[in-house]
Design a protein around this motif. Structure first.
Motif, PDB file in Angstrom:
ATOM      1  N   ALA A 119       0.836  -1.204   0.000  1.00  0.00           N
ATOM      2  CA  ALA A 119       0.000   0.000   0.000  1.00  0.00           C
ATOM      3  C   ALA A 119       0.867   1.249   0.000  1.00  0.00           C
ATOM      4  CB  ALA A 119      -0.921  -0.006   1.217  1.00  0.00           C
ATOM      5  N   LEU A 120       1.939   1.238   0.793  1.00  0.00           N
ATOM      6  CA  LEU A 120       2.832   2.396   0.843  1.00  0.00           C
ATOM      7  C   LEU A 120       3.518   2.613  -0.500  1.00  0.00           C
ATOM      8  CD1 LEU A 120       4.490   1.815   4.345  1.00  0.00           C
ATOM      9  CD2 LEU A 120       2.542   3.275   3.775  1.00  0.00           C
ATOM     10  N   ALA A 121       3.951   1.518  -1.128  1.00  0.00           N
ATOM     11  CA  ALA A 121       4.617   1.635  -2.428  1.00  0.00           C
ATOM     12  C   ALA A 121       3.665   2.167  -3.489  1.00  0.00           C
ATOM     13  CB  ALA A 121       5.183   0.277  -2.854  1.00  0.00           C
ATOM     14  N   SER A 122       2.426   1.678  -3.506  1.00  0.00           N
ATOM     15  CA  SER A 122       1.458   2.151  -4.504  1.00  0.00           C
ATOM     16  C   SER A 122       1.075   3.603  -4.239  1.00  0.00           C
ATOM     17  CB  SER A 122       0.212   1.254  -4.493  1.00  0.00           C
ATOM     18  OG  SER A 122      -0.404   1.236  -3.222  1.00  0.00           O
ATOM     19  N   GLY A 123       0.948   3.983  -2.964  1.00  0.00           N
ATOM     20  CA  GLY A 123       0.649   5.368  -2.643  1.00  0.00           C
ATOM     21  C   GLY A 123       1.774   6.301  -3.065  1.00  0.00           C
ATOM     22  N   THR A 124       3.016   5.879  -2.824  1.00  0.00           N
ATOM     23  CA  THR A 124       4.168   6.673  -3.243  1.00  0.00           C
ATOM     24  C   THR A 124       4.213   6.816  -4.754  1.00  0.00           C
ATOM     25  OG1 THR A 124       5.427   5.923  -1.310  1.00  0.00           O
ATOM     26  CG2 THR A 124       6.681   6.819  -3.164  1.00  0.00           C
ATOM     27  N   ALA A 125       3.900   5.734  -5.454  1.00  0.00           N
ATOM     28  CA  ALA A 125       3.892   5.781  -6.920  1.00  0.00           C
ATOM     29  C   ALA A 125       2.835   6.749  -7.440  1.00  0.00           C
ATOM     30  CB  ALA A 125       3.655   4.382  -7.484  1.00  0.00           C
ATOM     31  N   MET A 126       1.661   6.770  -6.805  1.00  0.00           N
ATOM     32  CA  MET A 126       0.601   7.686  -7.228  1.00  0.00           C
ATOM     33  C   MET A 126       1.036   9.140  -7.066  1.00  0.00           C
ATOM     34  SD  MET A 126      -3.091   6.112  -6.072  1.00  0.00           S
ATOM     35  CE  MET A 126      -2.685   5.712  -4.374  1.00  0.00           C
ATOM     36  N   ILE A 127       1.606   9.452  -5.909  1.00  0.00           N
ATOM     37  CA  ILE A 127       2.039  10.829  -5.655  1.00  0.00           C
ATOM     38  C   ILE A 127       3.181  11.223  -6.591  1.00  0.00           C
ATOM     39  CG2 ILE A 127       3.090  12.359  -3.958  1.00  0.00           C
ATOM     40  CD1 ILE A 127       0.168  11.785  -3.448  1.00  0.00           C
ATOM     41  N   ALA A 128       4.158  10.314  -6.762  1.00  0.00           N
ATOM     42  CA  ALA A 128       5.317  10.628  -7.591  1.00  0.00           C
ATOM     43  C   ALA A 128       4.912  10.902  -9.039  1.00  0.00           C
ATOM     44  CB  ALA A 128       6.329   9.483  -7.532  1.00  0.00           C
ATOM     45  N   ARG A 129       4.069  10.039  -9.590  1.00  0.00           N
ATOM     46  CA  ARG A 129       3.649  10.239 -10.973  1.00  0.00           C
ATOM     47  C   ARG A 129       2.804  11.496 -11.111  1.00  0.00           C
ATOM     48  NH1 ARG A 129      -0.206   6.546 -14.901  1.00  0.00           N
ATOM     49  NH2 ARG A 129       0.684   7.259 -16.866  1.00  0.00           N
ATOM     50  N   GLY A 130       1.935  11.730 -10.129  1.00  0.00           N
ATOM     51  CA  GLY A 130       1.098  12.920 -10.174  1.00  0.00           C
ATOM     52  C   GLY A 130       1.902  14.196 -10.102  1.00  0.00           C
ATOM     53  N   VAL A 131       2.935  14.215  -9.253  1.00  0.00           N
ATOM     54  CA  VAL A 131       3.779  15.410  -9.136  1.00  0.00           C
ATOM     55  C   VAL A 131       4.516  15.677 -10.444  1.00  0.00           C
ATOM     56  CG1 VAL A 131       5.840  16.338  -8.016  1.00  0.00           C
ATOM     57  CG2 VAL A 131       4.034  15.290  -6.636  1.00  0.00           C
ATOM     58  N   VAL A 132       5.039  14.619 -11.063  1.00  0.00           N
ATOM     59  CA  VAL A 132       5.738  14.787 -12.343  1.00  0.00           C
ATOM     60  C   VAL A 132       4.806  15.381 -13.396  1.00  0.00           C
ATOM     61  CG1 VAL A 132       6.819  13.558 -14.266  1.00  0.00           C
ATOM     62  CG2 VAL A 132       7.439  12.981 -11.910  1.00  0.00           C
ATOM     63  N   LEU A 133       3.587  14.848 -13.486  1.00  0.00           N
ATOM     64  CA  LEU A 133       2.632  15.363 -14.470  1.00  0.00           C
ATOM     65  C   LEU A 133       2.234  16.799 -14.147  1.00  0.00           C
ATOM     66  CD1 LEU A 133       0.351  12.211 -14.895  1.00  0.00           C
ATOM     67  CD2 LEU A 133       1.896  13.188 -16.602  1.00  0.00           C
ATOM     68  N   THR A 134       2.086  17.108 -12.874  1.00  0.00           N
ATOM     69  CA  THR A 134       1.730  18.475 -12.489  1.00  0.00           C
ATOM     70  C   THR A 134       2.853  19.439 -12.844  1.00  0.00           C
ATOM     71  OG1 THR A 134       0.319  17.695 -10.685  1.00  0.00           O
ATOM     72  CG2 THR A 134       1.105  19.967 -10.551  1.00  0.00           C
ATOM     73  N   ARG A 135       4.077  19.075 -12.538  1.00  0.00           N
ATOM     74  CA  ARG A 135       5.221  19.938 -12.809  1.00  0.00           C
ATOM     75  C   ARG A 135       5.441  20.169 -14.297  1.00  0.00           C
ATOM     76  NH1 ARG A 135       6.372  22.781  -8.250  1.00  0.00           N
ATOM     77  NH2 ARG A 135       6.796  21.417  -6.470  1.00  0.00           N
ATOM     78  N   THR A 136       4.970  19.229 -15.119  1.00  0.00           N
ATOM     79  CA  THR A 136       5.142  19.374 -16.569  1.00  0.00           C
ATOM     80  C   THR A 136       3.907  19.968 -17.240  1.00  0.00           C
ATOM     81  OG1 THR A 136       4.476  17.055 -16.851  1.00  0.00           O
ATOM     82  CG2 THR A 136       6.842  17.526 -16.744  1.00  0.00           C
ATOM     83  N   GLY A 137       2.979  20.481 -16.418  1.00  0.00           N
ATOM     84  CA  GLY A 137       1.836  21.191 -16.964  1.00  0.00           C
ATOM     85  C   GLY A 137       0.648  20.332 -17.340  1.00  0.00           C
ATOM     86  N   HIS A 138       0.583  19.105 -16.847  1.00  0.00           N
ATOM     87  CA  HIS A 138      -0.520  18.207 -17.174  1.00  0.00           C
ATOM     88  C   HIS A 138      -1.367  17.968 -15.918  1.00  0.00           C
ATOM     89  CE1 HIS A 138       2.666  17.345 -20.162  1.00  0.00           C
ATOM     90  NE2 HIS A 138       1.640  17.222 -20.998  1.00  0.00           N
ATOM     91  N   GLN A 139      -2.024  19.018 -15.440  1.00  0.00           N
ATOM     92  CA  GLN A 139      -2.756  18.949 -14.177  1.00  0.00           C
ATOM     93  C   GLN A 139      -3.892  17.924 -14.208  1.00  0.00           C
ATOM     94  OE1 GLN A 139      -1.976  21.192 -11.279  1.00  0.00           O
ATOM     95  NE2 GLN A 139      -2.944  19.343 -10.493  1.00  0.00           N
TER      96      GLN A 139
END
Length: 254
Positions: free
Chosen positions: A167-187
């Protein structure tokens, strides 16, 4: 769940505080379910009453489970109290931030639209990192020394923490991917990107409650220790099968 029969009443005071905190988080989730019933609106999406409901309930139940389960661990009492205190405070911060943003009608995670929203999102992300560290410490302790308790409890606790790491690994993956997409302008893509991993995250999050609770309930039956161990083994196998199925679904839809 396990009883701390060898612990003095004075040493149990911090546990009662943490359990009361867990109860308040659960109550917050239930109250926001009432708010949703009155106010309406979408259940899904980055802005909805679903988030304070599900996060309040999940964090409350998880905090309660971790307080009870760590009583089985061979861990210094003062260190355990300290770690649980940090964990409880972090749970309150996470639920508080999510609830605040729900009332402000803005996303709680991956929202970098304003300095304040960015601060909330980053606080939640850092808080998530703290949760990962603390729960990993508890998991490592459970595997270094066999947890105490009735027949099957050691397997239940170790398996619960092992599944929780998923659960921790999947939660970390969700946040990490979301942050990358947000930082690249794909909100919008960032908000949608978490959907495939949510079932895996949800299923694996509560094994640390379900499996030890089963071992504790079995200890109240007249069945022999070998029978109770076999039931726990079967339950662990079923839980891992459910996690594997959610993992396959995540891979296919990611």
């Amino acid at each position: 769940m396990p009883d701390q029969t060898t612990t003095s009443s004075q040493d149990r005071i911090p546990d009662r505080v943490y359990e009361a905190t867990a109860a308040l988080l659960i109550l917050s989730g239930l109250l926001h379910l009432v708010v949703f019933a009155v106010d309406g609106g979408p259940w899904d999406g980055p802005v909805s009453w679903r988030k304070p409901v599900t996060f309040g309930l999940s964090f409350g139940v998880t905090l309660l489970a971790v307080v009870r389960v760590t009583s089985c661990l061979r861990l210094d009492a003062r260190l355990r109290t300290l770690l649980l205190g940090v964990f409880a405070a972090d749970c309150v911060v996470e639920v508080g931030g999510i609830t605040l943003q729900a009332w402000r009608r803005v996303p709680s995670h991956l929202d970098m639209e304003t300095p304040f929203n960015t601060a909330v999102s980053m606080t939640l992300a850092v808080g998530g990192g703290v949760l990962v560290v603390l729960l990993t410490v508890f998991a490592v302790v459970s595997f270094r020394h066999p947890p105490t308790g009735p027949a099957g409890m050691a397997l239940a606790v170790r398996s619960g923490f092992a599944v929780l790491l998923v659960a921790l690994a999947s939660g970390t993956a969700m946040i990490a991917r979301g942050v990358v997409l947000t930082r690249t302008g794909h909100q919008e893509a960032a908000y949608r990107s978490t959907a495939p991993l949510k079932p895996l995250h949800g299923v694996s999050l509560h094994a640390v409650l379900v499996l030890p609770a089963l071992a504790w309930l079995l200890s109240r039956t007249p069945w022999s220790a070998p029978v109770r161990r076999r039931i726990v083994v079967a339950a662990v196998g079923c839980y891992w099968a459910a996690v594997a199925a959610a993992g396959v679904w995540a891979v296919l839809t990611y």
